[in-house]
Design a protein around this motif. Structure first.
Motif, PDB file in Angstrom:
ATOM      1  N   LEU A  27       0.827  -1.204   0.000  1.00  0.00           N
ATOM      2  CA  LEU A  27       0.000   0.000   0.000  1.00  0.00           C
ATOM      3  C   LEU A  27       0.862   1.255   0.000  1.00  0.00           C
ATOM      4  O   LEU A  27       0.542   2.237  -0.692  1.00  0.00           O
ATOM      5  CB  LEU A  27      -0.928  -0.006   1.217  1.00  0.00           C
ATOM      6  N   TYR A  28       1.958   1.233   0.747  1.00  0.00           N
ATOM      7  CA  TYR A  28       2.836   2.401   0.758  1.00  0.00           C
ATOM      8  C   TYR A  28       3.421   2.661  -0.629  1.00  0.00           C
ATOM      9  O   TYR A  28       3.512   3.812  -1.070  1.00  0.00           O
ATOM     10  CB  TYR A  28       3.970   2.207   1.771  1.00  0.00           C
ATOM     11  N   MET A  29       3.812   1.596  -1.343  1.00  0.00           N
ATOM     12  CA  MET A  29       4.377   1.777  -2.675  1.00  0.00           C
ATOM     13  C   MET A  29       3.332   2.313  -3.649  1.00  0.00           C
ATOM     14  O   MET A  29       3.649   3.116  -4.535  1.00  0.00           O
ATOM     15  CB  MET A  29       4.948   0.456  -3.182  1.00  0.00           C
ATOM     16  N   ALA A  30       2.085   1.883  -3.496  1.00  0.00           N
ATOM     17  CA  ALA A  30       1.022   2.420  -4.347  1.00  0.00           C
ATOM     18  C   ALA A  30       0.804   3.906  -4.064  1.00  0.00           C
ATOM     19  O   ALA A  30       0.624   4.716  -4.988  1.00  0.00           O
ATOM     20  CB  ALA A  30      -0.269   1.638  -4.120  1.00  0.00           C
ATOM     21  N   TRP A  35       1.991   9.738  -5.223  1.00  0.00           N
ATOM     22  CA  TRP A  35       2.728  10.939  -4.810  1.00  0.00           C
ATOM     23  C   TRP A  35       3.673  11.389  -5.918  1.00  0.00           C
ATOM     24  O   TRP A  35       3.796  12.579  -6.215  1.00  0.00           O
ATOM     25  CB  TRP A  35       3.489  10.627  -3.521  1.00  0.00           C
ATOM     26  N   ASN A  36       4.327  10.429  -6.537  1.00  0.00           N
ATOM     27  CA  ASN A  36       5.230  10.739  -7.647  1.00  0.00           C
ATOM     28  C   ASN A  36       4.458  11.306  -8.836  1.00  0.00           C
ATOM     29  O   ASN A  36       4.914  12.234  -9.510  1.00  0.00           O
ATOM     30  CB  ASN A  36       5.998   9.484  -8.044  1.00  0.00           C
ATOM     31  N   SER A  37       3.254  10.743  -9.108  1.00  0.00           N
ATOM     32  CA  SER A  37       2.445  11.233 -10.227  1.00  0.00           C
ATOM     33  C   SER A  37       1.968  12.668 -10.003  1.00  0.00           C
ATOM     34  O   SER A  37       1.770  13.411 -10.964  1.00  0.00           O
ATOM     35  CB  SER A  37       1.242  10.307 -10.442  1.00  0.00           C
ATOM     36  N   ALA A  41       3.555  16.481  -4.527  1.00  0.00           N
ATOM     37  CA  ALA A  41       2.809  17.582  -3.918  1.00  0.00           C
ATOM     38  C   ALA A  41       2.751  17.401  -2.402  1.00  0.00           C
ATOM     39  O   ALA A  41       2.866  16.281  -1.880  1.00  0.00           O
ATOM     40  CB  ALA A  41       1.404  17.635  -4.489  1.00  0.00           C
ATOM     41  N   ASP A  42       2.552  18.495  -1.716  1.00  0.00           N
ATOM     42  CA  ASP A  42       2.478  18.441  -0.255  1.00  0.00           C
ATOM     43  C   ASP A  42       1.298  17.589   0.190  1.00  0.00           C
ATOM     44  O   ASP A  42       1.399  16.813   1.147  1.00  0.00           O
ATOM     45  CB  ASP A  42       2.361  19.857   0.303  1.00  0.00           C
ATOM     46  N   GLU A  43       0.161  17.711  -0.499  1.00  0.00           N
ATOM     47  CA  GLU A  43      -1.029  16.901  -0.228  1.00  0.00           C
ATOM     48  C   GLU A  43      -1.654  16.503  -1.555  1.00  0.00           C
ATOM     49  O   GLU A  43      -1.591  17.260  -2.536  1.00  0.00           O
ATOM     50  CB  GLU A  43      -2.034  17.677   0.630  1.00  0.00           C
ATOM     51  N   LYS A  91      -1.022  12.962   2.974  1.00  0.00           N
ATOM     52  CA  LYS A  91       0.195  13.770   3.054  1.00  0.00           C
ATOM     53  C   LYS A  91       1.338  12.847   3.425  1.00  0.00           C
ATOM     54  O   LYS A  91       1.376  12.309   4.533  1.00  0.00           O
ATOM     55  CB  LYS A  91       0.041  14.884   4.085  1.00  0.00           C
ATOM     56  N   MET A  92       2.238  12.607   2.481  1.00  0.00           N
ATOM     57  CA  MET A  92       3.329  11.663   2.706  1.00  0.00           C
ATOM     58  C   MET A  92       4.397  12.306   3.582  1.00  0.00           C
ATOM     59  O   MET A  92       4.728  13.490   3.434  1.00  0.00           O
ATOM     60  CB  MET A  92       3.947  11.243   1.375  1.00  0.00           C
TER      61      MET A  92
END
Length: 250
Positions: A27-30, A35-37, A41-43, A91-92
């Motif tokens: 799930l984190y990798m998804a 986030w990369n796409s 972004a901040d959120e 928000k990562m």
């Protein structure tokens, strides 16, 4: 924002975190890809159904448990949405190594502005200034070049194109629990064809070809094995006589 450093830092944290299971990491990798796409972004907003499909999670309860665990373990901040037409907000957390200085918060708008006003005709050349005895890496990326290491991208030369001799082939067949006679047939066949395939192409790996030869030999032996079960069905299992006198009273 350095994609490689963020990913390496995340994997380093995964290694020392015994609370995680494969579903958390998936799930984190998804989420990291989302986030990369969004250009880090901040959120950003996510769609639960799409995340479950990418992370290969089949249960809603498993998804909610994993995302809340990642939130409580400071991998990200999860803001659930009660609106079915609006996705939840994520928000990562920026995971960094201990020897990496804090460069401040990343702003994707500044990066987009920099790309917009940079002269197109002028290539971007990154200069590396070594410090504290750091080695100089001459192959720095230029404009449009991907930041990918070339260490493991060198194509390995296949050294198994042809066997060094017939005995090597026989030993290989014996190692695979086949008879040496079958190895002699294999060697004689391809030695006569100058170690080329039926379409005239040079053989790349004779060992893989030998394994394929063994598989076909076993398949051919199974197909041509006499069927004893079928022969027994043709017998007269009732042991009745063929000559009967139907004139006798019952």
């Amino acid at each position: 924002m350095n994609y490689i450093k963020l990913l390496n830092a995340a994997f380093e944290r995964f290694f020392f975190d015994d609370r995680l299971n494969p579903t958390h990491i998936s799930l984190y990798m998804a989420l990291f890809q989302e986030w990369n796409s969004s250009r880090f972004a901040d959120e950003f907003f996510v769609n639960r159904r799409e995340l479950m499909r990418v992370a290969k999670i089949g249960s809603k309860s498993t998804y909610h448990r994993c995302v809340t665990d990642l939130d409580s373990w400071d991998y990200l901040s999860y803001f659930p949405s009660n609106n079915p037409y609006k996705g939840s907000k994520i928000k990562m957390a920026i995971i960094g190594t201990s020897d990496e200085p804090d460069m401040g918060q990343y702003n994707p708008e500044l990066e987009q502005l920099a790309e917009r006003y940079h002269p197109i005709c002028e290539p971007v050349v990154y200069q590396h200034h070594p410090t504290n005895g750091q080695a100089v890496y001459p192959h720095r990326p230029v404009s449009g070049q991907a930041l990918v290491s070339n260490i493991n991208n060198t194509k390995q030369v296949n050294i198994n194109k042809q066997p060094k001799g017939r005995q090597v082939v026989l030993d290989f067949f014996i190692e695979k629990s086949f008879s040496a006679d079958e190895g002699k047939k294999f060697f004689a066949h391809y030695e006569a064809n100058d170690w080329k395939t039926s379409d005239g192409k040079a053989i790349r790996d004779w060992q893989a070809l030998a394994v394929n030869w063994m598989d076909r030999t076993e398949l051919f032996a199974k197909e041509n094995k006499p069927n004893k079960k079928g022969a027994s069905q043709n017998r007269d299992n009732l042991r009745t006589t063929k000559t009967k006198d139907y004139g006798q009273p019952l």
